[in-house]
Design a protein around this motif. Structure first.
Motif, PDB file in Angstrom:
ATOM      1  N   ARG A 563       0.832  -1.206   0.000  1.00 51.41           N
ATOM      2  CA  ARG A 563       0.000   0.000   0.000  1.00 51.41           C
ATOM      3  C   ARG A 563       0.865   1.254   0.000  1.00 51.41           C
ATOM      4  NH1 ARG A 563      -3.879   0.074   4.905  1.00 51.41           N
ATOM      5  NH2 ARG A 563      -3.851   2.285   4.330  1.00 51.41           N
ATOM      6  N   TRP A 564       1.968   1.217   0.794  1.00 55.01           N
ATOM      7  CA  TRP A 564       2.878   2.370   0.813  1.00 55.01           C
ATOM      8  C   TRP A 564       3.436   2.614  -0.584  1.00 55.01           C
ATOM      9  CZ3 TRP A 564       7.844   3.511  -0.485  1.00 55.01           C
ATOM     10  CH2 TRP A 564       8.377   4.709   0.014  1.00 55.01           C
ATOM     11  N   ARG A 565       3.776   1.542  -1.277  1.00 56.35           N
ATOM     12  CA  ARG A 565       4.358   1.686  -2.620  1.00 56.35           C
ATOM     13  C   ARG A 565       3.349   2.258  -3.623  1.00 56.35           C
ATOM     14  NH1 ARG A 565       9.297  -0.367  -2.673  1.00 56.35           N
ATOM     15  NH2 ARG A 565       9.860  -2.118  -1.314  1.00 56.35           N
ATOM     16  N   ARG A 566       2.079   2.167  -3.314  1.00 53.68           N
ATOM     17  CA  ARG A 566       1.059   2.727  -4.207  1.00 53.68           C
ATOM     18  C   ARG A 566       0.547   4.086  -3.730  1.00 53.68           C
ATOM     19  NH1 ARG A 566      -0.757  -2.724  -3.890  1.00 53.68           N
ATOM     20  NH2 ARG A 566      -2.395  -2.106  -2.418  1.00 53.68           N
ATOM     21  N   SER A 567       1.048   4.543  -2.593  1.00 53.71           N
ATOM     22  CA  SER A 567       0.543   5.782  -1.994  1.00 53.71           C
ATOM     23  C   SER A 567       1.011   6.999  -2.783  1.00 53.71           C
ATOM     24  CB  SER A 567       1.017   5.907  -0.539  1.00 53.71           C
ATOM     25  OG  SER A 567       2.431   5.974  -0.489  1.00 53.71           O
ATOM     26  N   ALA A 568       0.245   8.074  -2.664  1.00 52.97           N
ATOM     27  CA  ALA A 568       0.549   9.273  -3.447  1.00 52.97           C
ATOM     28  C   ALA A 568       0.776  10.509  -2.590  1.00 52.97           C
ATOM     29  CB  ALA A 568      -0.588   9.545  -4.436  1.00 52.97           C
ATOM     30  N   THR A 569       0.564  10.406  -1.271  1.00 47.86           N
ATOM     31  CA  THR A 569       0.756  11.575  -0.404  1.00 47.86           C
ATOM     32  C   THR A 569       1.543  11.194   0.834  1.00 47.86           C
ATOM     33  OG1 THR A 569      -1.248  11.252   0.922  1.00 47.86           O
ATOM     34  CG2 THR A 569      -1.481  12.480  -1.152  1.00 47.86           C
ATOM     35  N   SER A 570       2.231  12.183   1.405  1.00 48.69           N
ATOM     36  CA  SER A 570       3.009  11.946   2.621  1.00 48.69           C
ATOM     37  C   SER A 570       2.118  11.593   3.802  1.00 48.69           C
ATOM     38  CB  SER A 570       3.847  13.180   2.963  1.00 48.69           C
ATOM     39  OG  SER A 570       4.940  13.296   2.088  1.00 48.69           O
ATOM     40  N   SER A 571       0.939  12.164   3.853  1.00 44.93           N
ATOM     41  CA  SER A 571       0.041  11.863   4.976  1.00 44.93           C
ATOM     42  C   SER A 571      -0.401  10.404   4.940  1.00 44.93           C
ATOM     43  CB  SER A 571      -1.177  12.792   4.953  1.00 44.93           C
ATOM     44  OG  SER A 571      -1.908  12.644   3.749  1.00 44.93           O
ATOM     45  N   ASP A 572      -0.708   9.892   3.752  1.00 48.37           N
ATOM     46  CA  ASP A 572      -1.056   8.474   3.631  1.00 48.37           C
ATOM     47  C   ASP A 572       0.120   7.601   4.048  1.00 48.37           C
ATOM     48  OD1 ASP A 572      -3.598   8.989   2.774  1.00 48.37           O
ATOM     49  OD2 ASP A 572      -3.159   8.710   0.629  1.00 48.37           O
ATOM     50  N   ARG A 573       1.321   8.003   3.651  1.00 51.57           N
ATOM     51  CA  ARG A 573       2.509   7.205   3.981  1.00 51.57           C
ATOM     52  C   ARG A 573       2.781   7.204   5.476  1.00 51.57           C
ATOM     53  NH1 ARG A 573       5.340  10.206  -0.915  1.00 51.57           N
ATOM     54  NH2 ARG A 573       4.175   9.164  -2.562  1.00 51.57           N
ATOM     55  N   ALA A 574       2.533   8.331   6.119  1.00 53.18           N
ATOM     56  CA  ALA A 574       2.730   8.395   7.562  1.00 53.18           C
ATOM     57  C   ALA A 574       1.776   7.442   8.283  1.00 53.18           C
ATOM     58  CB  ALA A 574       2.527   9.823   8.056  1.00 53.18           C
ATOM     59  N   LYS A 575       0.533   7.383   7.832  1.00 53.07           N
ATOM     60  CA  LYS A 575      -0.433   6.469   8.448  1.00 53.07           C
ATOM     61  C   LYS A 575       0.008   5.017   8.284  1.00 53.07           C
ATOM     62  CE  LYS A 575      -4.362   9.587   7.665  1.00 53.07           C
ATOM     63  NZ  LYS A 575      -5.584   9.824   6.856  1.00 53.07           N
ATOM     64  N   ILE A 576       0.525   4.695   7.107  1.00 56.61           N
ATOM     65  CA  ILE A 576       0.977   3.332   6.863  1.00 56.61           C
ATOM     66  C   ILE A 576       2.190   3.016   7.732  1.00 56.61           C
ATOM     67  CG2 ILE A 576       2.005   1.804   5.119  1.00 56.61           C
ATOM     68  CD1 ILE A 576       0.255   3.338   3.038  1.00 56.61           C
ATOM     69  N   TRP A 577       3.121   3.948   7.832  1.00 56.12           N
ATOM     70  CA  TRP A 577       4.282   3.772   8.705  1.00 56.12           C
ATOM     71  C   TRP A 577       3.839   3.477  10.137  1.00 56.12           C
ATOM     72  CZ3 TRP A 577       9.398   3.168   9.275  1.00 56.12           C
ATOM     73  CH2 TRP A 577      10.248   3.387   8.186  1.00 56.12           C
TER      74      TRP A 577
END
Length: 638
Positions: A563-577
């Motif tokens: 999902r992180w690899r398909r993410s498009a925003t930093s906020s989405d990536r932070a949630k995944i982290w």
């Protein structure tokens, strides 16, 4: 993150307007004396013709550092020939790299533009040259992708994960003579961080030089002759050997790094000399690097600290550890050296890694039971270890990110680290390990005593010191611990074969990540990961080797990584982290002990611009890399 962003060299440094600095002042004062003979003979052009039209200008004064002067040799010690890769790591010339605050900036590139996190446009510096004087062109980018990564013989597994989105490689375009573009149909947030990594994704190769070793471009008869000359079994082995950038063993291979290797292996001493075409200058127009030469002397790893303390190294971190600090500090009285202490960036200085792919039919299900992993963690007295081994200077913590990371949360650091032998015993009883032998050890379901063999690479007394304390802690809950050191290569191959039930290694490499850095270290994603090597091999090979994870939490980590690899925003990536850190620490996939430990860095008192305090690690700092060793210089003894 904006859908569209443009990053220019102005973010990294201050560029002279309109024309290159080389034309603004007399070039005589700015030529390194080291190159004088080559300049006089006409083997090298003058500085104005060696630099790109718009070099990267590093404003040292603005960075709080001192502009330097040319000259000198820096000695350093390495453990073996393979450690010459440290020059690539520490030299840290990248298409796009991190600054000291982990902002991503253009370096070799003049600028880059990102659209929708899937279209990446790179602009090359006009007039940029490889170390042999040949131009850096879009053809070097095309050759690397199409003739190497997409060549089924040279890259049998296909392109690396960072070059694939939904299994597909990028579309590549040469936009104009200075611009190239990579694009995918969906976001690829891993692309830029991999270019900035310590072991960077290779995206550009000196095609003019390497085409002579490629069957597509070389006459078969001549190629056969080259194979014989270099004793290569086939053209693929020949090309791989001659093109290796990360461990630069081929002195003939043109480079973009600040220093180039001049020594053919095997050797006990490797000499790296300044790259006369390096693309950076200081604010006074002096071409970097300041230091002319690095001399790497191979030595037994066991005596690097002793040799460093005897003044045989001018810049050293490899082979040193915190237990060496007192000895090295005392050596300051006898030799012109200074000891600095930098903070290590690992999630845990040392971590115990239960092998969830262990082949033992009894231990395998036990190690996969989170209650066992939690019990083993709760049994460890981290405060005792901190005081006894790290003089109380470390932080007792799970294997997780550090407070310097924007992703840090206290609950991750505190997960299952309280010293609570009573709770640990209760968890083991709950599993069913209630029967004990005459020595007080718990009995496994097959009647064996509960004995855990922890294997190490045998490279550090620190591991032994910590494990001896853990042995006492685990004995209190009925578990025996035995230490088995082995060579690193043997150690890793045994883990992959399931012959290791538990190992000791460092924790997650990058514990100061931003959301835009990949969380792949938290999921089964590489065969080098000692807690799940078969699952990691399955991921990295796209299911061709290894085993698919079958533990629900591990499956979820892989899903989140995708999902992180398909993410498009930093906020989405932070949630995944945060979701991945929560699972990783709660499931105790790695039993962390302490982090925030200190790394001795020893330097000559003559060495300038080396920070007194800094972060130290492989990723993302590239050891010394983000602190720009090309700006270090030698003054008078301090």
């Amino acid at each position: 993150m904006l859908n569209r962003r443009t990053v220019l060299g102005l973010m990294a440094s201050v560029f002279a307007p309109g024309r290159p600095l080389a034309e603004d002042r007399g070039a005589e004062d700015r030529e390194p004396a080291f190159l004088e003979q080559s300049l006089r003979s006409g083997m090298l052009p003058k500085l104005a013709n060696r630099l790109p039209k718009m070099p990267r200008i590093v404003n040292l004064t603005a960075m709080g550092r001192e502009p330097g002067r040319y000259g000198g040799t820096v000695r350093t010690l390495i453990g073996s020939q393979k450690d010459i890769r440290l020059m690539t790591i520490n030299g840290y010339a990248r298409l796009i790299g991190y600054d000291e605050k982990f902002n991503m900036i253009p370096d070799i590139l003049e600028s880059f533009e990102v659209s929708e996190d899937r279209i990446f446009t790179f602009r090359i510096r006009e007039g940029h040259k490889w170390s042999d004087g040949t131009p850096l062109t879009p053809e070097d980018f095309r050759y690397c992708l199409e003739d190497v990564w997409l060549n089924e013989e040279l890259s049998r597994g296909g392109p690396v994960t960072a070059l694939r989105v939904d299994g597909k490689p990028p579309r590549f375009e040469i936009v104009d003579p200075l611009t190239v573009r990579y694009s995918w149909d969906a976001p690829n947030p891993d692309f830029l961080p991999k270019l900035a990594a310590a072991q960077a994704l290779s995206l550009v190769l000196p095609s003019t030089y390497l085409k002579q070793f490629h069957k597509k471009y070389q006459d078969p008869f001549r190629l056969s002759g080259l194979m014989k000359e270099y004793q290569a079994r086939n053209w693929v082995a020949l090309h791989i050997r001659m093109a290796r950038q990360y461990r630069p063993e081929n002195p003939e291979l043109p480079t973009l790094d600040p220093w180039r290797n001049t020594t053919n292996p095997p050797a006990e001493q490797f000499v790296f000399e300044r790259n006369p075409y390096f693309h950076r200058v200081d604010e006074n127009g002096r071409q970097l690097p300041y230091i002319d030469r690095f001399v790497l002397n191979a030595s037994s790893s066991a005596i690097i600290a002793a040799k460093t303390g005897a003044g045989e190294s001018d810049l050293q971190s490899l082979g040193l550890d915190f237990p060496d600090y007192a000895f090295l500090k005392d050596a300051e009285k006898r030799y012109p050296i200074k000891v600095h202490l930098w903070k290590r960036t690992q999630g845990s200085r040392l971590a115990l890694l239960p092998n969830l792919n262990c082949a033992d039919p009894v231990w395998k299900p036990l190690l996969r039971d989170v209650r066992l992993r939690r019990a083993l963690s709760l049994a460890i007295d981290r405060r005792e270890i901190n005081k006894a081994v790290f003089y109380g200077l470390a932080t007792e913590s799970a294997d997780t990110v550090l407070p310097e990371s924007p992703l840090y949360r206290p609950e991750f650091a505190q997960a299952w680290i309280a010293h609570d032998p009573a709770k640990a015993n209760a968890l083991l009883d709950e599993i069913g390990l209630t029967t004990r032998d005459d020595d007080g050890l718990r009995l496994l379901p097959d009647g064996r005593s509960a004995q855990i063999i922890v294997e190490t690479s045998g490279e550090s007394t620190l591991e032994t010191d910590v494990l001896e304390l853990v042995t006492d802690h685990w004995r209190q809950i009925g578990i025996a611990l035995f230490i088995r050191p082995s060579q690193r290569d043997v150690f890793r191959s045994r883990a992959s074969a399931g012959l290791i039930m538990m190992s000791m290694w460092s924790g997650i490499d990058n514990a100061v990540p931003t959301p835009d850095m990949s969380p792949d270290q938290l999921a089964p994603s590489a065969e080098e990961q000692l807690q799940w090597p078969l699952w990691g091999a399955y991921y990295i090979s796209h299911g061709k080797v290894g085993e698919a994870p079958d533990l629900p939490e591990a499956v979820e980590l892989v899903s989140l990584l995708k999902r992180w690899r398909r993410s498009a925003t930093s906020s989405d990536r932070a949630k995944i982290w945060h979701a991945m850190l929560s699972i990783y620490t709660d499931q105790v996939f790695s039993i962390g002990i302490v982090n925030g430990t200190l790394q001795p860095v020893v330097a000559s008192t003559r060495l300038r611009n080396l920070p007194d305090k800094a972060l130290y690690g492989f990723d993302p700092t590239s050891y010394f890399g983000v602190y720009m060793p090309d700006t270090f210089w030698l003054g008078e003894e301090g």
